[in-house]
Design an enzyme around this catalytic site. Structure first.
Site, PDB file in Angstrom:
ATOM      1  N   GLY A  76      -1.403   2.267  -0.949  1.00 40.24           N
ATOM      2  CA  GLY A  76      -0.543   2.819   0.088  1.00 40.24           C
ATOM      3  C   GLY A  76       0.131   4.083  -0.382  1.00 40.24           C
ATOM      4  N   SER A  79       5.749   9.229   2.615  1.00 40.95           N
ATOM      5  CA  SER A  79       6.593  10.364   2.279  1.00 40.95           C
ATOM      6  C   SER A  79       7.580  10.048   1.164  1.00 40.95           C
ATOM      7  CB  SER A  79       7.370  10.810   3.526  1.00 40.95           C
ATOM      8  OG  SER A  79       8.145   9.736   4.036  1.00 40.95           O
ATOM      9  N   GLY A  81       6.872   7.841  -1.506  1.00 39.93           N
ATOM     10  CA  GLY A  81       6.259   7.430  -2.751  1.00 39.93           C
ATOM     11  C   GLY A  81       4.882   6.849  -2.547  1.00 39.93           C
ATOM     12  N   VAL A  82       4.404   6.189  -3.597  1.00 39.86           N
ATOM     13  CA  VAL A  82       3.049   5.644  -3.608  1.00 39.86           C
ATOM     14  C   VAL A  82       3.103   4.201  -4.089  1.00 39.86           C
ATOM     15  CG1 VAL A  82       0.734   5.893  -4.587  1.00 39.86           C
ATOM     16  CG2 VAL A  82       2.050   7.916  -4.011  1.00 39.86           C
ATOM     17  N   LEU A  83       2.196   3.388  -3.574  1.00 40.64           N
ATOM     18  CA  LEU A  83       2.141   1.971  -3.901  1.00 40.64           C
ATOM     19  C   LEU A  83       0.800   1.641  -4.544  1.00 40.64           C
ATOM     20  CD1 LEU A  83       3.704  -0.772  -3.451  1.00 40.64           C
ATOM     21  CD2 LEU A  83       2.269  -1.047  -1.432  1.00 40.64           C
ATOM     22  N   LYS A  98       5.570   0.132  -7.187  1.00 40.04           N
ATOM     23  CA  LYS A  98       6.003   1.225  -6.322  1.00 40.04           C
ATOM     24  C   LYS A  98       6.430   2.412  -7.179  1.00 40.04           C
ATOM     25  CE  LYS A  98       8.671   0.054  -2.884  1.00 40.04           C
ATOM     26  NZ  LYS A  98       9.778  -0.547  -2.107  1.00 40.04           N
ATOM     27  N   ASP A 188      17.558  -2.399   9.107  1.00 39.71           N
ATOM     28  CA  ASP A 188      16.293  -1.733   9.449  1.00 39.71           C
ATOM     29  C   ASP A 188      15.250  -2.770   9.859  1.00 39.71           C
ATOM     30  OD1 ASP A 188      14.514   0.319   9.896  1.00 39.71           O
ATOM     31  OD2 ASP A 188      13.865   0.450   7.806  1.00 39.71           O
TER      32      ASP A 188
END
Length: 538
Positions: A76, A79, A81-83, A98, A188
């Site tokens: 994944g 905007s 970060g990256v997983l 993460k 959220d």
């Protein structure tokens, strides 16, 4: 986005279809989160795994973070970060890793890790194993889970059955109750942040709650003193699901989480909410329109054709006072009465278990899920790009033109040998950690070049402004018949001392008026050039 949110969704590319029924009792799997806790004292299988990993002296340490977490493929990206999927090398437990740039304007992983530590041991909340810094990034290691309810909703034709919604709703209410019991509100609520477990696990169809970047304490953990009521607060959450009070700028409390849940329930039942798809010139006006539509929509009109209990739930939670404690058990009983009316039971059977001829969901068949909000087709920052002002667009156009010129120059300077060498560079797997590292390095280099270009452009604009000001001053002096002022170079010479030696000019008294304009302009240009040379930017 909704508002700025850092959603993180955990999934794994090689997940297979779900087998077996879910345990509907959310308390039954409490020990699940403790089975993966780091400990050297493990079973013989764990000891063997550790021995094998220690004996492998040739392992690639660049893909290991936090001492013993092996990075796998990227699953994944968004905007914030990256997983990556990963593995605990001590016990073989799959994890999600993460990554967040350390230089981000609003880092969230550290605060999220603190929230996870508060909630560690809570049923159906991922366990947080590690937080730290790796190179240019903050990293957070937590349990790896399955797809989100938003993914499953898509796969099921964007509509859940009443039975599935009731069972999901009861679990979601319990999750938020557990969060509130730890003195936190979520702020959220959205389907992307509720996930099911991994296939083959006891909690495969249990609903889990993730991504606590927006969570906030609503009362003091020791004194239990509630936060004060305030107004004119900025919006926090996802506009589609947030409460009416949040739209009005009022401080959020437990009641707002419960109302947002009600909006999610109707989203699952109807497939669409009346305030979706509203158009407005900008996000601010769009959020205002959404809030107005929510206020003007009667809850029983919203529940038309659906069990009346859902309308009753939303009516009750909207009437809660700011500090009032929700009746979680009463809400569960209210919604479970829907199944009694239908002659159904909460047996843990869900719509997504019927996919693929009863085999369940399968990533080899179903489309790739929206991984914890990463890779969302409409990230929030994309929407804001449509509303940039003309001045910023002009600056961007100038930057693009400058970049194109530099790229053309670099391409012209590139030798044939460089071209040949670039053709033989090995291609990296785009889902690998090495590719992500390379991408990150390139990104930071580009940002550095962009900053340098912006600085150069600003200096050029400043120089042009100074030249224009000098010319205007000279014109005003000539219009009044006064002699022009001394050249700027003399002032700068005094400022920079003996290191600055501008070319000597004849005194103003020895020059004719016709000489003044040309002399002044030439000395001004020379002085400014020398000034910027001293700054190392020309």
């Amino acid at each position: 986005m909704s508002m700025p949110i850092a959603s993180t969704t955990l999934a794994v590319n090689n997940l297979t279809n779900i087998n077996g029924n879910a345990n509907f009792n959310v308390q039954a799997n409490k020990q699940l989160h403790h089975q993966a806790v780091d400990s050297p004292a493990r079973s013989s299988m764990t000891a063997t795994t550790a021995a094998n990993s220690n004996s492998n002296s040739s392992r690639d340490d660049s893909t290991i973070v936090g001492l013993h977490y092996k990075i796998g493929k990227k699953i994944g990206e968004g905007s914030f970060g990256v997983l990556f999927e990963g593995t605990n090398m001590i016990n073989g437990v799959p994890v999600a890793i993460k990554f967040e740039p350390r230089k981000t304007e609003a880092p969230q992983l550290r605060d999220e890790y603190k929230t996870y530590k508060i909630l560690n041991g809570t049923p159906n909340i991922p366990y947080a194993y590690y937080f730290g810094q790796e190179g240019l990034h903050n990293i957070l290691v937590i349990d790896l889970l399955g797809p989100s309810l938003e993914d499953l909703f898509d796969w099921c034709g964007r509509k859940f059955s009443v039975k599935t919604v009731v069972q999901v709703a009861v679990q979601m209410i319990t999750l938020i109750e557990d969060l509130h019991a730890h003195d936190l509100i979520y702020r959220d609520i959205k389907p992307d942040n509720f996930l099911i477990g991994r296939p083959g696990q006891p909690d495969a169809n249990n609903i889990h709650l993730i991504d606590f970047g927006m969570a906030k304490q609503y009362r003091d953990p020791k004194t239990k003193q509630h936060i004060p009521y305030r107004e004119k607060k900025s919006l926090s959450g996802t506009a589609r699901y947030m409460s009416i009070n949040t739209h009005l700028g009022r401080e959020q409390s437990r009641r707002d989480d419960m109302e947002a849940l009600g909006h999610v329930f109707f989203y699952f039942l109807r497939g669409h909410l009346p305030w979706q798809g509203l158009k407005a010139p900008n996000n601010k006006q769009k959020y205002e329109k959404i809030g107005e539509k929510k206020r003007s929509t009667n809850v029983y009109d919203l529940a038309q054709g659906l069990p009346v209990q859902f309308g009753r739930y939303l009516e009750i939670v909207r009437s809660l006072s700011f500090e009032e404690c929700p009746d979680y058990e009463g809400y569960r009983k209210l919604l479970l009465s829907v199944l009694d009316d239908l002659g159904e039971t909460a047996d843990g059977q869900y719509d997504w278990m019927k996919l693929n001829d009863g085999r369940g969901w399968d990533l080899n068949i179903n489309k790739k899920p929206n991984l914890h909000g990463y890779g969302h087709p409409n990230p929030p920052n994309e929407k804001s790009r449509k509303h940039r002002n003309k001045q910023l667009q002009m600056q961007q156009l100038q930057m693009q033109q400058l970049q194109q010129q530099q790229q053309q120059q670099q391409y012209a300077q590139k030798t044939e040998a460089d071209m040949r060498n670039s053709q033989y560079k090995p291609k990296l797997d785009p889902t690998s950690y090495e590719a992500y590292q390379h991408q990150t390095q390139q990104k930071y280099l580009q940002e550095q070049q962009k900053r340098q270009q912006q600085q150069k452009l600003q200096e050029q604009q400043l120089q042009e402004q100074q030249l224009q000001q000098q010319q205007q001053q000279q014109q005003q002096l000539r219009a009044t018949g006064q002699p022009p002022s001394q050249p700027q170079a003399q002032t700068q010479s005094q400022q920079f001392g003996a290191r600055y030696q501008p070319q000597q000019q004849p005194s103003a008294a020895l020059r004719t008026p016709e000489q003044h304009p040309n002399d002044d302009n030439s000395s001004l240009a020379a002085s400014h050039k020398g000034f910027f040379q001293k700054l190392g930017c020309c």
